[in-house]
Design an enzyme around this catalytic site. Structure first.
Site, PDB file in Angstrom:
ATOM      1  N   ARG A  15      50.002  18.304 -62.152  1.00  0.00           N
ATOM      2  CA  ARG A  15      51.176  19.380 -61.840  1.00  0.00           C
ATOM      3  C   ARG A  15      49.844  19.127 -60.230  1.00  0.00           C
ATOM      4  NH1 ARG A  15      50.471  25.288 -64.552  1.00  0.00           N
ATOM      5  NH2 ARG A  15      48.660  23.693 -65.200  1.00  0.00           N
ATOM      6  N   LYS A  75      44.476  23.212 -61.973  1.00  0.00           N
ATOM      7  CA  LYS A  75      43.788  23.174 -63.107  1.00  0.00           C
ATOM      8  C   LYS A  75      41.683  23.499 -62.868  1.00  0.00           C
ATOM      9  CE  LYS A  75      44.593  25.333 -66.959  1.00  0.00           C
ATOM     10  NZ  LYS A  75      45.440  26.243 -67.155  1.00  0.00           N
ATOM     11  N   TYR A  94      43.295  27.950 -60.848  1.00  0.00           N
ATOM     12  CA  TYR A  94      43.168  28.851 -61.733  1.00  0.00           C
ATOM     13  C   TYR A  94      41.823  28.026 -62.399  1.00  0.00           C
ATOM     14  CZ  TYR A  94      47.790  29.584 -62.131  1.00  0.00           C
ATOM     15  OH  TYR A  94      49.671  30.374 -61.759  1.00  0.00           O
ATOM     16  N   HIS A  96      39.876  30.303 -64.943  1.00  0.00           N
ATOM     17  CA  HIS A  96      39.730  31.641 -66.553  1.00  0.00           C
ATOM     18  C   HIS A  96      38.503  31.330 -66.722  1.00  0.00           C
ATOM     19  CE1 HIS A  96      44.483  31.634 -66.370  1.00  0.00           C
ATOM     20  NE2 HIS A  96      44.872  30.422 -65.951  1.00  0.00           N
ATOM     21  N   GLU A 118      44.722  33.287 -60.881  1.00  0.00           N
ATOM     22  CA  GLU A 118      44.684  34.307 -61.589  1.00  0.00           C
ATOM     23  C   GLU A 118      44.668  36.075 -61.378  1.00  0.00           C
ATOM     24  OE1 GLU A 118      40.761  32.871 -63.360  1.00  0.00           O
ATOM     25  OE2 GLU A 118      42.430  31.844 -62.295  1.00  0.00           O
ATOM     26  N   SER A 134      53.850  31.921 -65.465  1.00  0.00           N
ATOM     27  CA  SER A 134      53.812  32.517 -66.969  1.00  0.00           C
ATOM     28  C   SER A 134      55.015  32.277 -66.725  1.00  0.00           C
ATOM     29  CB  SER A 134      53.403  34.110 -66.419  1.00  0.00           C
ATOM     30  OG  SER A 134      51.901  34.431 -66.330  1.00  0.00           O
ATOM     31  N   VAL A 267      50.552  31.292 -75.844  1.00  0.00           N
ATOM     32  CA  VAL A 267      50.166  31.555 -74.438  1.00  0.00           C
ATOM     33  C   VAL A 267      48.950  31.724 -73.643  1.00  0.00           C
ATOM     34  CG1 VAL A 267      51.717  31.365 -71.764  1.00  0.00           C
ATOM     35  CG2 VAL A 267      52.885  31.193 -74.615  1.00  0.00           C
ATOM     36  N   ALA A 268      48.386  32.823 -74.531  1.00  0.00           N
ATOM     37  CA  ALA A 268      46.911  33.876 -74.223  1.00  0.00           C
ATOM     38  C   ALA A 268      45.924  32.597 -74.441  1.00  0.00           C
ATOM     39  CB  ALA A 268      47.030  35.045 -74.360  1.00  0.00           C
ATOM     40  N   ILE A 269      46.172  31.901 -74.375  1.00  0.00           N
ATOM     41  CA  ILE A 269      44.483  30.829 -74.690  1.00  0.00           C
ATOM     42  C   ILE A 269      44.391  30.622 -73.468  1.00  0.00           C
ATOM     43  CG2 ILE A 269      46.115  28.366 -74.849  1.00  0.00           C
ATOM     44  CD1 ILE A 269      43.439  29.795 -77.346  1.00  0.00           C
ATOM     45  N   ASP A 270      44.767  30.139 -72.429  1.00  0.00           N
ATOM     46  CA  ASP A 270      43.564  29.812 -71.265  1.00  0.00           C
ATOM     47  C   ASP A 270      42.503  31.047 -70.886  1.00  0.00           C
ATOM     48  OD1 ASP A 270      44.847  27.912 -70.382  1.00  0.00           O
ATOM     49  OD2 ASP A 270      46.248  28.656 -68.742  1.00  0.00           O
ATOM     50  N   VAL A 298      48.359  25.012 -76.131  1.00  0.00           N
ATOM     51  CA  VAL A 298      47.982  24.000 -74.977  1.00  0.00           C
ATOM     52  C   VAL A 298      47.426  25.381 -73.957  1.00  0.00           C
ATOM     53  CG1 VAL A 298      49.216  22.948 -73.433  1.00  0.00           C
ATOM     54  CG2 VAL A 298      49.701  22.332 -76.213  1.00  0.00           C
ATOM     55  N   ASN A 300      47.431  24.295 -70.959  1.00  0.00           N
ATOM     56  CA  ASN A 300      47.812  24.164 -69.709  1.00  0.00           C
ATOM     57  C   ASN A 300      49.596  23.581 -69.655  1.00  0.00           C
ATOM     58  OD1 ASN A 300      47.073  21.129 -70.716  1.00  0.00           O
ATOM     59  ND2 ASN A 300      47.190  20.493 -69.012  1.00  0.00           N
TER      60      ASN A 300
END
Length: 376
Positions: A15, A75, A94, A96, A118, A134, A267-270, A298, A300
């Site tokens: 991205r 990212k 982002y 995180h 975020e 999301s 998906v919450a792994i970030d 993953v 991203n």
């Protein structure tokens, strides 16, 4: 203001932080935009489109970071980018930070003003810059989960929607927010048997109405989660506490009792993941097994569909980019409550309570740091 748009260097991150349309608007407003060579190429946005829109193409990341007043990324910076940090730099991306104390420390050491997509809130209290990714990640989670249920990828060999005479797969979605709702749309649409778990009973009522009873809703507690997870062929983790590390809803013991060849997409792994056995993975090496259960974690996921993701993200982020450019970071923070919520680090001070709690660090609200100016 001079804005810099670097090429993302996180594994398979394709991205880009600003589109040519955004460049055109910024340059027409009198700002200068530097874009690193090939920054938008993987999002189908070539250099010549940026040049036509008024950007200056820069050949090296070092020169771009050194020249810009504000860096707009997608990212969080990776370790090889930490050396570009400097006092006075504004970083809008982002972040995180909760699960990455090393990045937090570098931002503090170099007195970078880090504004995180975020944690920005709008007047309704929602997270407008987290929502589009999301949505993408939620929808992708079911596609990915369906692929990993195939035998050649270590799965049980189950077709998500089944066929006449053979029942569909059981999908358990943890969390009824943006990720969970979008995952449910795709899973229900593919014909799976879907159970969605959430703490908020009012949200479960809303989802029951939205889906007209086509999914099962379940109040979240350890007993219900354990039962739903162990019955599932695919588990999707979509739990979010803004800015903070995700709670471990699915325990290691629950995973040990899941079906062999079942799949978890966290998906919450970030934010550290909501599954105890989860650990961050990359697009280059996306999955691993624990107790015979395939884990896809993953950090991203939306980078796999960069054209869609870049356009969706920049639709949401660009108004904030323009505010920061027009007023400068300090003035924008003073003027805009939402941007103020997004400030995670400010001139050497940690300003996000959730990150501070996750890392056991001291913090101070940016409102307090600028109190005398707010009063004035």
């Amino acid at each position: 203001m001079i804005l810099g748009v670097p090429k993302e260097v996180k594994d398979h991150e394709s991205r880009v932080g600003i589109t040519p349309a955004g460049v055109r608007a910024l340059t027409e407003a009198g700002h200068k935009v530097l874009v690193e060579t090939h920054a938008g190429e993987l999002s189908a946005l070539p250099d010549d489109e940026y040049q036509s829109a008024g950007a200056e193409i820069v050949g090296s990341a070092h020169n771009l970071w050194a020249s810009a007043d504000m860096i707009v990324k997608v990212k969080e910076p990776v370790e090889k980018e930490y050396g570009f940090f400097r006092e006075g730099l504004v970083l809008f991306t982002y972040l995180h930070l909760a699960p990455v104390p090393a990045l937090t420390q570098k931002l503090l050491d170099r007195a970078v003003t880090g504004i995180a997509y975020e944690t920005i809130r709008d007047r309704a209290g929602t997270l407008p810059l987290l929502t589009p990714m999301s949505e993408v990640a939620g929808r992708m989670s079911v596609q990915v989960g369906a692929a990993y249920l195939e035998k050649e990828r270590g799965g049980r060999g189950v077709l998500l929607g089944g066929v006449p005479g053979v029942p569909p797969a059981n999908v358990c979605i943890i969390g009824g927010g943006i990720v969970g709702t979008n995952a449910a749309k795709i899973a229900v649409g593919m014909g799976a048997n879907v159970t969605l778990v959430d703490l908020n009973l009012n949200r479960l009522r809303e989802l029951d109405d939205i889906f007209h009873g086509r999914l099962s809703t379940l109040a979240s507690n350890s007993y219900n989660v354990s039962h739903a997870v162990c019955a599932a062929d695919l588990v999707i983790g979509g739990v979010l506490i803004p800015g903070a590390a995700a709670p471990k809803i699915v325990t290691r013991e629950m995973v040990s009792r899941m079906k062999k060849g079942a799949v978890i997409v966290d998906v919450a792994i970030d934010q550290g993941g909501c599954v105890e056995t989860a650990r961050p993975t990359t697009h280059s090496d996306p999955s691993f097994e624990v107790n015979g259960v395939v884990h896809y974690c993953v950090t991203n996921m939306p980078a796999a569909v960069p054209n869609t993701s870049t356009l969706a993200l920049t639709n949401a982020t660009f108004p904030y980019v323009m505010k920061l450019a027009q007023h400068g970071a300090r003035e924008a923070i003073l003027r805009d409550d939402g941007i103020r919520d997004g400030v995670n680090t400010y001139e050497g001070t940690l300003t996000c309570e959730a990150v501070a709690a996750s890392q056991n660090r001291p913090w101070k609200p940016v409102r307090d740091l600028l109190a005398h100016e707010l009063i004035a």
